[in-house]
Every structure is written in structure tokens, then in C-alpha cells.
Design an enzyme around this catalytic site. Sequence first.
Site, short mmCIF file in Angstrom:
data_model
loop_
_atom_site.label_atom_id
_atom_site.label_comp_id
_atom_site.label_asym_id
_atom_site.label_seq_id
_atom_site.Cartn_x
_atom_site.Cartn_y
_atom_site.Cartn_z
N GLU A 79 -0.45 5.96 13.32
CA GLU A 79 -0.15 7.21 12.60
C GLU A 79 -0.15 8.41 13.53
O GLU A 79 0.74 9.27 13.46
CB GLU A 79 -1.20 7.44 11.52
N HIS A 111 -9.86 2.83 -0.13
CA HIS A 111 -8.45 2.45 -0.10
C HIS A 111 -8.14 1.61 -1.34
O HIS A 111 -8.49 0.44 -1.42
CB HIS A 111 -8.17 1.64 1.17
N CYS A 126 0.80 -1.23 0.00
CA CYS A 126 0.00 0.00 0.00
C CYS A 126 0.83 1.28 0.00
O CYS A 126 0.26 2.37 0.01
CB CYS A 126 -0.96 -0.02 1.19
N PHE A 146 1.03 -3.31 4.32
CA PHE A 146 1.30 -4.65 4.82
C PHE A 146 2.73 -5.05 4.46
O PHE A 146 3.23 -4.73 3.39
CB PHE A 146 0.33 -5.66 4.20
N LYS A 168 -9.29 8.75 2.22
CA LYS A 168 -9.88 7.42 2.12
C LYS A 168 -11.31 7.42 2.64
O LYS A 168 -12.09 6.53 2.31
CB LYS A 168 -9.05 6.39 2.88
N HIS A 176 -2.38 8.54 5.93
CA HIS A 176 -2.77 7.24 5.37
C HIS A 176 -4.22 6.97 5.77
O HIS A 176 -5.03 6.59 4.94
CB HIS A 176 -1.84 6.15 5.87
#
Length: 423
Positions: A321, A347, A170, A406, A342, A310
Site C-alpha cells: 500500500e 478486519h 475483502c 485475496f 483496522k 486498507h
Amino acid sequence: MAARRVVVTGVGVTAPGGIGAKGFWDLLSTGRTATRGITFFDPSAFRSRVAAEIDFDPEAHGLSPQEIRRMDRAAQLAVVSAREAVADSGLEPGELDPYRVGVTIGSAVGATMGLDQEYRVVSDGGRHELVDHTYAVPHLYDFLVPSSFAAEVAWAVGAEGPSTVVSTGCTSGLDSVGHAVELIREGSADVMVAGASDAPISPITLACFDAIKATTPRNDDPEHASRPFDGTRNGFVLGEGSAVFVLEELEAARRRGAHVYAEIAGYASRCNAFHMTGLRPDGLEMAEAITVALDEARLNPEDIDYINAHGSGTKQNDRHETAAFKKSLGDHAYRTPVSSIKSMVGHSLGAIGSIEIAASVLAMEHGVVPPTANLHTPDPECDLDYVPLTARQWTTDAVLSVGSGFGGFQSAMVLARPDRRSA
């Protein structure tokens, strides 16, 4: 010799709710959401049945029937975005040395939709373990090899220089642009067409995220299902999309009178080497990436005017975050607007980093910070200014955009007005 400074002179976006940079920005600036129940296939067997889909007609956006047949949907999105970015930059490809023009495209899952569809065909809907390849499309190999994405974009824009696909989960959309910047800085290219694309809304993707309960089961309210930093969030909403940029050396852009959106002033990436899908709550690796990106940009934490987060809408990410912003920016984190797009466009995995770069440069362009939609009940552990619900007029001369993926990938990019920092 001073390092070459790299700027964005063209922007192309194909995203849920708004095809083209203008439509994309209209969606963000008004705080509308593009999340809905999945329509691409019957999702009734899945735990999470919502997504941010694009109403995309490839032929209406200039792709020929042969291109449509040859390319997976993600490649189609990338080519349409790349063509928009080149047109926006004002560059005439025929006037450039093609060997000095390169391409980098990021993607997390490659041609997922094409592979999923072709497997259903060759296996007759999964009924045959021994598949019959004669039923497959002639270009199935291009679906298998993600490098085809970069090749398609290179052909579309006439680029014969370095051509690369970056796949780091990502963070791919941030990392592909970061790689392109380095190619210009080191002199391997003068112009880079860089960005990312993913079209993952397929049964196999839903099954994978269902298994680890990463996506939201809020199927009864798709429009408000993506809730980054909200205390009621329960997973992210899958999306799709693409954003591509024209990057070039600052002085060359100035000589030709190009419109400069922003300088890519700093970039860094780290890996937490901790867990395939888990994050430590202290945000240490993301904070380190932010600090290194700021150092490269020769900016202080106090210089950051806006953070494009993010903000996936999972509890561990949002808290991770928040901790990283506090660790890297100190008290200034409490004075800095932070938002997650998002909440509006979902996403899109590897593509989202580039889509968030597009949101960042457009925020600078318009002097507006996009909101975090659906943020009604703040999580007490997420106690920064997340710009809830409504866009905000805000001078944005330097923006921090971050990504988390990930595998433990953590990336940060600093975008600034060229006159904000010294050479």
C-alpha cells in the site's frame, strides 16, 4: 447529457465498539480499540484467539423473533445498518417508487456463522459424516445463498429495484458501493441502499487464517494486537460488522433539502492476476486503481486531503500500500495523512470496505482524521504520515479510501464535497 452525480445522504453502521454511526465515530475519534479475546466460542485450539466482536442484541435493535430466527448474524447486522441509514437520510420509503430503489450488499464469506452452527447441529458436533438434515433450521437455504442478504435488506427498506450481492473478497464493501453508483449513473435506479456485512468470527474462519498464518498470534495483549504499519506487527485481527449507505442523485438530494455527506466522485477496481494471497511489493495494480478513480473524479493527486488505508497489519500489505500511494500520488503522498481503522475495529473481511467508507465520510463531516492505534514503532519501509495513536483535526474535502483482497483485487474510491469538483 451530463452524468448523474451520486451522493451519500444516509449512513448506518454496526461495528465493534460502537453500534450506530455516532458510537462508531466516538470510538474512532478517541482512538479506542475494540479488539479482545474471542468470546463467541472456545478458541483455545487455535493459533490466533483474538477478534473484534460486536456486543449486539438483535432484539434490542428492532429485529423480531422471526427475523432473528430466519437471518444469519451478518444479515441481521446489514438490516440494522440499513434501517439506520434510511432513517438518517430522511427519505420516506412510502413516497418513493419502489421499482426505482435498489440494494447492493457486499459480503466475502456470507452466512459463515449460521452455516457453521447448523453443521454442528446436523452432524451432532461433527460426529456423523452422514448428517441428519431434519435437525436443521427451516431457513438453512438462506444461509447457503448469500443473495438472501440483499433480499432481507430490500424487504426491510421497501426496495423493489435492482438487488445484488457483490462478493469480491475483502474489497466487497468498496465494490458493492461502486456498483450501486453505476446503477444510479446509468439510470437504472434513483436511490440505492448499498453497503456490506460480514460476521466471520467462527471456528472455520479461524482455522483457514491460522493455516496461512495471516492473523496475529498476539493473544496475550488483544487490545494492542492490531498494529498496521508498525514494525512489530505480525498479522491482522479478525472482526465483524456492517455499514450501509443511502445513495441518490445529487440534484434530487438538493431538491428535497437532504444533508449530503459526500459525493462518490470516483471509483475503480483492478486485479493483479499474480497470486491468490500474495502481493507484489511495487503496488502497481492498486496505484492504477487510484489513478483511474482520481481521473473519474476529475481531481489531481494534490487534491486528496486524507487516505483511509486498507492497513491490514500484515507486512506485505502495508508495504504494498505504501508503495501504491507513492506511485499514484507522487510527492503529495508524503504530505497526506494516512490511517488504518483496522487498528481499532479489526478486519471484517468483505464488510470492512464499507465500514471504511463510513469512517471516511464521517472524517469529512467532523474535520477529523481518525488515528492508527497501536503505532509505536514505525516500519522504516512504511515512511508516510500514518497519524499514530491520536486523532487529528484536519480539513478533509476529498478522501481516498482503498481496499485489497485475496485473489488480487485492488479497489479505490474517491469521496469529495460536491463543490470540490465541477459537474
